[in-house]
Design an enzyme around this catalytic site. Structure first.
Site, PDB file in Angstrom:
ATOM      1  N   GLN A  98      17.033  30.911 -24.203  1.00 23.15           N
ATOM      2  CA  GLN A  98      16.155  29.973 -23.474  1.00 23.15           C
ATOM      3  C   GLN A  98      16.934  29.261 -22.355  1.00 23.15           C
ATOM      4  O   GLN A  98      16.660  28.103 -22.039  1.00 23.15           O
ATOM      5  CB  GLN A  98      15.533  28.967 -24.426  1.00 23.15           C
ATOM      6  CG  GLN A  98      14.364  29.507 -25.214  1.00 23.15           C
ATOM      7  CD  GLN A  98      13.197  29.945 -24.322  1.00 23.15           C
ATOM      8  OE1 GLN A  98      12.939  29.381 -23.272  1.00 23.15           O
ATOM      9  NE2 GLN A  98      12.512  31.007 -24.730  1.00 23.15           N
ATOM     10  N   SER A  99      17.881  29.940 -21.749  1.00 23.54           N
ATOM     11  CA  SER A  99      18.713  29.318 -20.714  1.00 23.54           C
ATOM     12  C   SER A  99      17.901  28.945 -19.467  1.00 23.54           C
ATOM     13  O   SER A  99      17.253  29.796 -18.849  1.00 23.54           O
ATOM     14  CB  SER A  99      19.823  30.296 -20.332  1.00 23.54           C
ATOM     15  OG  SER A  99      20.447  29.891 -19.141  1.00 23.54           O
ATOM     16  N   ASN A 100      17.983  27.666 -19.111  1.00 23.34           N
ATOM     17  CA  ASN A 100      17.364  27.226 -17.851  1.00 23.34           C
ATOM     18  C   ASN A 100      18.139  27.763 -16.661  1.00 23.34           C
ATOM     19  O   ASN A 100      17.561  28.073 -15.614  1.00 23.34           O
ATOM     20  CB  ASN A 100      17.329  25.692 -17.792  1.00 23.34           C
ATOM     21  CG  ASN A 100      16.510  25.104 -18.927  1.00 23.34           C
ATOM     22  OD1 ASN A 100      15.329  25.403 -19.038  1.00 23.34           O
ATOM     23  ND2 ASN A 100      17.129  24.303 -19.781  1.00 23.34           N
TER      24      ASN A 100
END
Ligand SMILES: Cc1ncc(COP(=O)(O)O)c(C=O)c1O
Length: 339
Positions: A98-100
């Site tokens: 879920q890396s921004n």
């Protein structure tokens, strides 16, 4: 072999560490966002957090424009300038599923007419939610590495970069979280912007992940005005921050003066802590501001803890840096507990 092409006199900024080559020309940042981001008073949240009603502002870097916004845009403006100067065709980076940073790298690549390859440390989920859905929408190529260590992620970035070369492209590796001493300049810019918007700032509170956001703020505002709230993304945040600052020309900060609060990590980076959940509810219900469970919720919980124990005084002019990350809420396993 390093993921980035070797430095050439006409190709500045190709060092894999993200440092500009010594003595070489440095590329000017590319504009990827909407600046300046707003700063808003938050009197109801201030009162709920134990501050004077006129002592809290929210710096809205979640509204930075590109790809859903967030702090990574300021860093990518510098990193992408290096990539373009190096003649890159493809940005290659790594992060959590879920890396921004991965989502915004995909968006920046699209904006600049480049490709993106994202190496994600985790199992590919059955359904692509949150940031992951946006990665696919922006046409990023994804490589999954379940249970990967930071070293394994770095190695996979190198391998993916070689695949890009084999296909005739020019890869540019962006470090984990987009943090380097060079990209930290994006947050030197933010510090300057803040001083223009709100003279007399006493404290800025920010989430700490891979560190360049805090590093840039410390470089521009001084260590005594910045508190980083650790999210548990790296094993030794103090060492990471000190190394980033060491790589910034003209910045001399004593390590002992750096303030990183490690009290909000809880069961670890991926977990939603009770204090973070409470902070999310508080921000939503007092100011209509939505936070993400991993970064900004921890940062607000840390700010509240600092007010409670006196590290931030009741009347200190305090800025909460909203660094974005909301898409992560919709890919977080704890979402049902919040709704
Ligand atoms: C929403 C959000 N806030 C804060 C951070 C922390 O920024 P940095 O990695 O520069 O410490 C991140 C990093 O991933 C993020 O995604």
């Amino acid at each position: 072999m390093p993921a980035n092409p070797p430095p050439q006199s006409a190709r500045p900024g190709t060092a894999p560490s993200g440092k500009a080559p010594p003595g070489g020309p440095e590329p000017a940042p590319v504009c990827l966002g909407t600046w300046p981001t707003p700063i808003e008073p938050a009197p109801r949240l201030a009162a709920a957090a134990g501050l004077a009603a006129d002592a809290l502002w929210i710096k809205r870097d979640d509204l930075s424009g590109l790809g859903g916004g967030g702090n990574k845009v300021r860093k990518l403006q510098y990193t992408c300038a290096q990539a373009l100067a190096a003649g890159a065709t493809t940005l290659v980076t790594s992060g959590a599923p879920q890396s921004n940073h991965a989502r915004l790298t995909a968006a920046a690549a699209a904006r600049l007419g480049l490709r993106a390859v994202l190496v994600l440390g985790g199992e590919q989920p059955a359904q692509s939610q949150g940031n992951l859905a946006l990665d696919y929408l922006a046409d990023a190529r994804l490589a999954w590495l379940p249970g990967a260590t930071p070293e394994q992620l770095r190695d996979e970035v190198e391998r993916q970069a070689q695949l890009v070369r084999d296909e005739g492209g020019v890869p540019f590796a962006i470090p984990f979280g987009g943090s380097s001493s060079f990209s930290a300049r994006g947050y030197v810019d933010c510090g300057t912007e803040l001083l223009g918007q709100l003279p007399g700032i006493d404290q800025v509170v920010v989430a700490f992940g891979s560190g360049a956001t805090m590093a840039g703020l410390v470089a521009s505002l001084g260590a005594e005005r910045v508190i980083g709230i650790d999210t548990g993304a790296v094993a030794d945040p103090g060492a990471v921050l000190a190394e980033l600052l060491d790589g910034m020309p003209g910045v001399a900060v004593r390590r002992a003066d750096l303030r990183i609060d490690r009290g909000q990590v809880g069961a670890g980076y991926a977990a939603l802590t009770p204090d973070a959940a409470a902070a999310m509810r508080l921000a939503a219900r007092t100011e209509g501001i939505f936070l993400d469970p991993t970064y900004t919720a921890r940062a607000l919980a840390g700010l509240i803890a600092c007010v409670a124990d006196g590290r931030i005084g009741h009347r200190d002019r305090t800025v909460f840096l909203h660094t974005g990350g909301l898409p992560g809420l919709f890919g977080h396993p704890a979402l049902p507990q919040l709704t």
